[in-house]
Design a protein around this motif. Structure first.
Motif, short mmCIF file in Angstrom:
data_model
loop_
_atom_site.label_atom_id
_atom_site.label_comp_id
_atom_site.label_asym_id
_atom_site.label_seq_id
_atom_site.Cartn_x
_atom_site.Cartn_y
_atom_site.Cartn_z
N VAL A 156 35.87 41.99 36.07
CA VAL A 156 35.56 42.95 37.12
C VAL A 156 36.86 43.34 37.81
N TYR A 157 36.96 44.61 38.15
CA TYR A 157 38.19 45.14 38.74
C TYR A 157 37.94 45.66 40.16
N LEU A 158 39.00 45.67 40.94
CA LEU A 158 38.98 46.32 42.24
C LEU A 158 40.23 47.18 42.33
N GLN A 159 40.04 48.49 42.19
CA GLN A 159 41.15 49.43 42.33
C GLN A 159 41.31 49.74 43.81
N MET A 160 42.49 49.49 44.33
CA MET A 160 42.73 49.68 45.76
C MET A 160 43.81 50.74 45.93
N ASN A 161 43.43 51.84 46.52
CA ASN A 161 44.37 52.95 46.77
C ASN A 161 44.56 53.14 48.27
N SER A 162 45.59 53.88 48.62
CA SER A 162 45.88 54.18 50.03
C SER A 162 45.85 52.92 50.88
N LEU A 163 46.51 51.91 50.41
CA LEU A 163 46.48 50.62 51.10
C LEU A 163 47.12 50.70 52.47
N LYS A 164 46.57 49.92 53.39
CA LYS A 164 47.03 49.87 54.77
C LYS A 164 47.46 48.44 55.09
N PRO A 165 48.32 48.26 56.07
CA PRO A 165 48.70 46.90 56.47
C PRO A 165 47.50 46.01 56.80
N GLU A 166 46.45 46.59 57.34
CA GLU A 166 45.27 45.80 57.68
C GLU A 166 44.48 45.34 56.47
N ASP A 167 44.86 45.81 55.28
CA ASP A 167 44.24 45.30 54.04
C ASP A 167 44.89 44.00 53.59
N THR A 168 45.95 43.59 54.24
CA THR A 168 46.63 42.35 53.88
C THR A 168 45.68 41.16 54.04
N ALA A 169 45.54 40.39 52.98
CA ALA A 169 44.62 39.25 52.98
C ALA A 169 44.70 38.55 51.63
N VAL A 170 44.06 37.41 51.53
CA VAL A 170 43.79 36.80 50.23
C VAL A 170 42.46 37.36 49.75
N TYR A 171 42.48 37.88 48.55
CA TYR A 171 41.28 38.50 47.98
C TYR A 171 40.65 37.55 46.96
N TYR A 172 39.36 37.39 47.09
CA TYR A 172 38.59 36.50 46.22
C TYR A 172 37.50 37.29 45.51
N CYS A 173 37.22 36.92 44.28
CA CYS A 173 36.01 37.42 43.65
C CYS A 173 34.99 36.28 43.58
N ALA A 174 33.74 36.68 43.58
CA ALA A 174 32.65 35.71 43.55
C ALA A 174 31.53 36.27 42.69
N ALA A 175 30.76 35.40 42.08
CA ALA A 175 29.70 35.84 41.17
C ALA A 175 28.45 35.00 41.37
N ASP A 176 27.34 35.61 41.05
CA ASP A 176 26.06 34.90 41.14
C ASP A 176 25.06 35.60 40.22
N LEU A 177 24.10 34.84 39.72
CA LEU A 177 23.10 35.40 38.82
C LEU A 177 22.05 36.23 39.55
N SER A 178 21.98 36.10 40.87
CA SER A 178 21.00 36.88 41.62
C SER A 178 21.48 38.31 41.78
N GLU A 179 20.53 39.22 41.93
CA GLU A 179 20.85 40.62 42.17
C GLU A 179 20.68 40.95 43.64
N GLY A 180 21.27 42.06 44.06
CA GLY A 180 21.06 42.55 45.41
C GLY A 180 21.63 41.66 46.49
N LEU A 181 22.76 41.01 46.22
CA LEU A 181 23.30 40.06 47.19
C LEU A 181 24.03 40.72 48.33
N GLY A 182 24.59 41.89 48.13
CA GLY A 182 25.29 42.56 49.20
C GLY A 182 26.66 41.97 49.47
#
Length: 124
Positions: A79-105
């Motif tokens: 899975v990808y996350l394309q990040m454009n027009s990045l701002k200083p407030e986007d600075t963070a550690v980014y994590y991906c997470a997965a689950d077999l359930s749908e509609g998790l939000g």
């Protein structure tokens, strides 16, 4: 046991772009919903974006709408996350997470599997 590894983070100037990848191993990712979250020191995980197992449903936090795009390639178990027009407030550690359930939000609680994170730093 599904394992997730994020990559693609780094240092970028404000207005720049990065593409994060979340590659799965140990099991197929194609039946899992996947979310991207970010965290800064002293704060809880913030939901950034999520995508359904089929890829047909996506959701974004208001703070990244129009700038970030989530996608998936089930053939590559990624899975990808394309990040454009990045701002200083986007600075963070980014994590991906997965689950077999749908509609998790964008709430982090329901996701069972988590990667170790990748640092994104946006300089002004």
């Amino acid at each position: 046991q599904l394992q997730l590894v994020e990559s693609g983070g780094g240092l970028v100037q404000s207005g720049g772009s990065l593409r994060l990848s979340c590659e799965a191993s140990g099991d197929t990712l194609e039946y899992h919903s996947v979310g991207w979250f970010r965290q800064t020191p002293g704060k809880e995980h913030e939901g950034v974006s999520c995508i359904s197992a089929s890829g047909g449903i996506t959701n974004y936090a208001d703070s990244v709408k129009g700038r970030f795009t989530i996608s998936r390639d089930n053939a590559k178990n990624t899975v990808y996350l394309q990040m454009n027009s990045l701002k200083p407030e986007d600075t963070a550690v980014y994590y991906c997470a997965a689950d077999l359930s749908e509609g998790l939000g964008l709430g982090p609680g329901p996701y069972e599997y988590w990667g170790q994170g990748t640092q994104v730093t946006v300089s002004s």
